[in-house]
Design an enzyme around this catalytic site. Structure first.
Site, PDB file in Angstrom:
ATOM      1  N   ARG A   1      43.478  41.450  38.016  1.00 38.58           N
ATOM      2  CA  ARG A   1      42.360  41.914  37.193  1.00 38.58           C
ATOM      3  C   ARG A   1      41.785  43.229  37.736  1.00 38.58           C
ATOM      4  O   ARG A   1      41.450  44.131  36.962  1.00 38.58           O
ATOM      5  CB  ARG A   1      41.262  40.840  37.145  1.00 38.58           C
TER       6      ARG A   1
ATOM      7  N   ASN B   1      40.676  35.847  33.625  1.00 37.14           N
ATOM      8  CA  ASN B   1      41.651  34.791  33.887  1.00 37.14           C
ATOM      9  C   ASN B   1      41.489  33.677  32.866  1.00 37.14           C
ATOM     10  O   ASN B   1      40.366  33.334  32.455  1.00 37.14           O
ATOM     11  CB  ASN B   1      41.450  34.206  35.288  1.00 37.14           C
TER      12      ASN B   1
END
Length: 235
Positions: free
Chosen positions: A18, A36
């Site tokens: 990320r 996520n």
């Protein structure tokens, strides 16, 4: 303006994927989020120009240790303009802490492996350095020997040049002697011609003298023969 909704599958959680997606938006005019999913995938929603979005996809659809995107699906839509900037959607604090710990462990493991590799490379480099030093010493020795041979060759060259000069001087002297010998030969030939002429002249004079002498003797013999005949002596 366009919008895409993408799902990244593979090794994409607990490897700082990320953060990688977030960092790739810094120099792009892109808004949206990355988060996520419960099933282990990562969802990316992004809005911007189509050109920048396509470049963005190429930058985040990667396999680069420890990240390994095995599948990347994209659904294109029209932009809604609902996002002011790009952000990372965080989960529960415990989950985020575990993810940070996992990523830190991966980083430490990677650093340890790189350290081992670096140590091995250092050993190999040191060995190569020793071998290179040995080759350098041998090369230096060869250079010294070559220099010595060069000096000896130069000395031989000087001596050869001196011999050449002396040979040239002898050649000049021999040429001079040859010229003098040729001159003597010419003079000898001239003397020979003169001697031959004198001999020819002498032979001619001698022949005439002998002919005269023989003629006189014949006359005397004829006189004697006549005298003997008158005296009644037959000869």
């Amino acid at each position: 303006m366009k919008r895409f909704v993408a799902t990244a599958r593979g090794r994409v959680q607990r490897v700082s994927y990320r953060e990688h997606v977030y960092n790739e938006t810094f120099e792009r005019n892109i808004s949206g989020y990355v988060m996520n999913l419960k099933n282990g995938d990562v969802e990316i929603v992004a809005e911007g120009s189509e050109e920048e979005l396509r470049d963005f996809i190429n930058a985040i659809n990667i396999i680069h240790r420890p990240i390994a995107v095995k599948s990347f699906t994209v659904r294109w839509e029209e932009a809604t303009g609902e996002y002011a900037d790009f952000e990372i959607v965080r989960g529960e604090i415990q989950e985020e802490i575990f993810e940070r710990m996992d990523y830190a462990g991966n980083v430490l493991h990677s650093m340890d492996m790189k350290l081992d590799q670096g140590l091995q490379i250092s050993k190999e480099t040191l060995q190569v350095g020793k071998e290179t030093l040995q080759v350098g010493k041998e090369t230096l020795q060869v250079g010294k020997e070559t220099l010595q041979v060069g000096k000896e060759t130069l000395q031989v060259g000087k001596e050869t040049l001196q011999v050449g000069k002396e040979t040239l001087q002898v050649g000049k002297e021999t040429l001079q002697v040859g010229k003098e010998t040729l001159q003597v030969g010419k003079e000898t030939l001239q003397i020979g011609k003169e001697t031959k002429e004198e001999i020819v002249g002498l032979r001619s004079d001698t022949k005439k003298h002998l002919d005269d002498e023989f003629a006189e003797i014949r006359k005397e013999l004829v006189s004697i023969k006549d005298a003997l005949a008158r005296a009644g002596i037959q000869v």
